[in-house]
Design an enzyme around this catalytic site. Structure first.
Site, mmCIF file in Angstrom:
data_model
loop_
_atom_site.group_PDB
_atom_site.id
_atom_site.type_symbol
_atom_site.label_atom_id
_atom_site.label_comp_id
_atom_site.label_asym_id
_atom_site.label_seq_id
_atom_site.Cartn_x
_atom_site.Cartn_y
_atom_site.Cartn_z
ATOM 1 N N GLY A 72 0.821 -1.212 0.000
ATOM 2 C CA GLY A 72 0.000 0.000 0.000
ATOM 3 C C GLY A 72 0.848 1.253 0.000
ATOM 4 O O GLY A 72 0.491 2.270 -0.604
ATOM 5 N N ASP A 73 1.984 1.198 0.676
ATOM 6 C CA ASP A 73 2.870 2.362 0.737
ATOM 7 C C ASP A 73 3.324 2.788 -0.654
ATOM 8 O O ASP A 73 3.397 3.986 -0.958
ATOM 9 C CB ASP A 73 4.105 2.037 1.577
ATOM 10 C CG ASP A 73 3.782 1.875 3.055
ATOM 11 O OD1 ASP A 73 2.910 2.594 3.543
ATOM 12 O OD2 ASP A 73 4.412 1.033 3.711
ATOM 13 N N THR A 74 3.675 1.838 -1.499
ATOM 14 C CA THR A 74 4.163 2.209 -2.821
ATOM 15 C C THR A 74 3.043 2.748 -3.706
ATOM 16 O O THR A 74 3.299 3.587 -4.585
ATOM 17 C CB THR A 74 4.851 1.014 -3.513
ATOM 18 O OG1 THR A 74 3.991 -0.119 -3.503
ATOM 19 C CG2 THR A 74 6.144 0.666 -2.790
#
Length: 419
Positions: A178-180
């Site tokens: 999700g961070d990317t």
């Protein structure tokens, strides 16, 4: 050979961020030509220690690929922003910067205490583009709730609670995924704001949350829920279109289909797999009828797909130009000819010699390519404080001033490997 100019050459980015989401956005900007100065506390970005969770070494001097993956192409400096001199250096950097990127792992108040909130900086640096990542956003009852991709993205965003096989447990998620996605959104928003800043002299705050990014990625199903659509969690035995299912093969692999044009291609598929007998059943060959017979057809397809290995099936379907592919495992991607031909992966040198790897390691490139600018050259991420002296000298600090700031622990320069 003439050097090709990258789209963001001449742009300076100051990054004060940790872990993956905001740093991945800054890494993309570095790939696109920006000068990115990463500021770490004397303790360093916690990402320097996260590789051990995925069986990678975390030796800053020799081998720390998890950190390198998010921080290649950046200059690294160490500032103690609790000190007056550290904050002074920060503002000298911001005076020359086009973009400031940060996150709020420790809530928005931490930035305010350091004098680094958007409201505090926008008046002082009116053309600055301020990019910020949060867990749940800047307003609402959960704006101060700690947010990570496991919770704010996967769980609250409706992904891990829905996308799993019916009768089993929620999806086991992967850290950083999700961070990317957030990093991609933030980088694109920053670039849009930069266009405005260069045209008008007016900066902007660009904010992206893990929660909203997940909701956006699931927008089709979330919007459909108001009409009563609630198909997940679901069983692979009850899909409306059996040709959009995954099937286990003889060698224990899984083959994923994506044949949308069911009516026109179902008989072709059945012929290719040697099941012309099934094609004689009209209930199996029309989409408007298959909904009540889907399970029966899937049971038959399960039997048939177990008769050949996955590579045999792929050869058959590829020759017929049918959209099937294997459910790849990570090790396969490292040697995938398509990944190398498309420059999705790259070799980065300078690591310790290993019998199975030499001195190169494989890192993953960011996904946006520019035809004229070409590919960027990847290198290991900066050691902690590696460019502190270089950047301070560029800001006009003398050798004596740098020594004094180091003595006061306002800054920290890389001291070389421990012997």
């Amino acid at each position: 050979m003439e050097r090709k100019q990258k789209p963001l050459e001449g742009i300076t980015v100051v990054e004060l961020a940790m872990f993956v989401a905001a740093p991945s956005a800054a890494r993309m900007l570095a790939d696109w030509g920006a000068t990115v100065i990463k500021i770490e506390s004397p303790k360093g970005d916690p990402m320097r220690f996260m590789g051990k969770l995925v069986s990678m070494p975390i030796d800053d001097e020799r081998e720390n690929p998890a950190y390198d993956q998010q921080n290649s192409g950046k200059k690294g400096i160490v500032l103690n922003l609790k000190s007056e001199k550290g904050r002074e250096v920060m503002h000298r950097l911001l005076e020359k910067a086009d973009v400031f990127i940060t996150n709020s792992v420790d809530h928005m108040d931490a930035l305010k205490r350091m004098g680094l909130s958007y409201e505090q900086l926008s008046g002082r640096y009116p053309s600055l583009v301020y990019g910020q990542v949060s867990g749940y956003g800047e307003t609402g009852p959960d704006k101060d709730k700690p947010g990570y991709d496991f919770t704010a993205y996967y769980a609250r965003g409706g992904i891990s609670g829905t996308l799993y096989e019916k009768g089993t447990s929620p999806l086991l998620t992967v850290a950083g995924f999700g961070d990317t996605q957030v990093g991609l959104c933030l980088a694109s928003g920053v670039c849009a704001a930069l266009v405005k800043a260069k045209q008008t002299g007016q900066g902007e705050k660009v904010s992206v949350s893990l929660y909203q990014t997940a909701v956006f990625c699931m927008e089709h199903l979330i919007a459909s829920a108001q009409y009563g659509n609630n198909p997940y969690p679901r069983s692979r035995m009850d899909l409306a279109n059996p040709l959009q299912n995954a099937y286990e093969t003889k060698d224990g692999r899984w083959l994923q289909g994506a044949v949308n044009d069911f009516d026109n291609r179902i008989r072709e598929v059945l012929h290719l797999i040697g099941r012309d007998d099934l094609a004689e059943n009209e209930e199996f060959c029309h989409f408007e009828r298959i909904s009540t017979h889907s399970r029966d057809l899937i049971v038959e397809l399960d039997k048939t797909f177990r008769e050949k290995n996955i590579d045999e099936w792929l050869e058959i379907f590829t020759a017929a130009d049918l959209p099937f592919d294997k459910e790849a495992v990570w090790e396969e991607i490292l040697t995938d000819p398509q990944a190398w031909a498309e420059n999705i992966l790259c070799h980065v040198g300078g690591y310790p010699e290993r019998e199975d790897m030499g001195t190169d390691r494989i890192l993953v490139r960011t996904p946006v390519k520019f035809r004229e600018a070409g590919l960027c050259e990847y290198r290991k991420g900066p050691k902690i404080g590696e460019h502190t002296e270089e950047v301070l000298k560029e800001l006009g600090y003398s050798r004596n001033e740098i020594d004094c700031m180091e003595a006061e622990q306002a800054v920290k320069a890389y001291a070389g490997p421990d012997i």
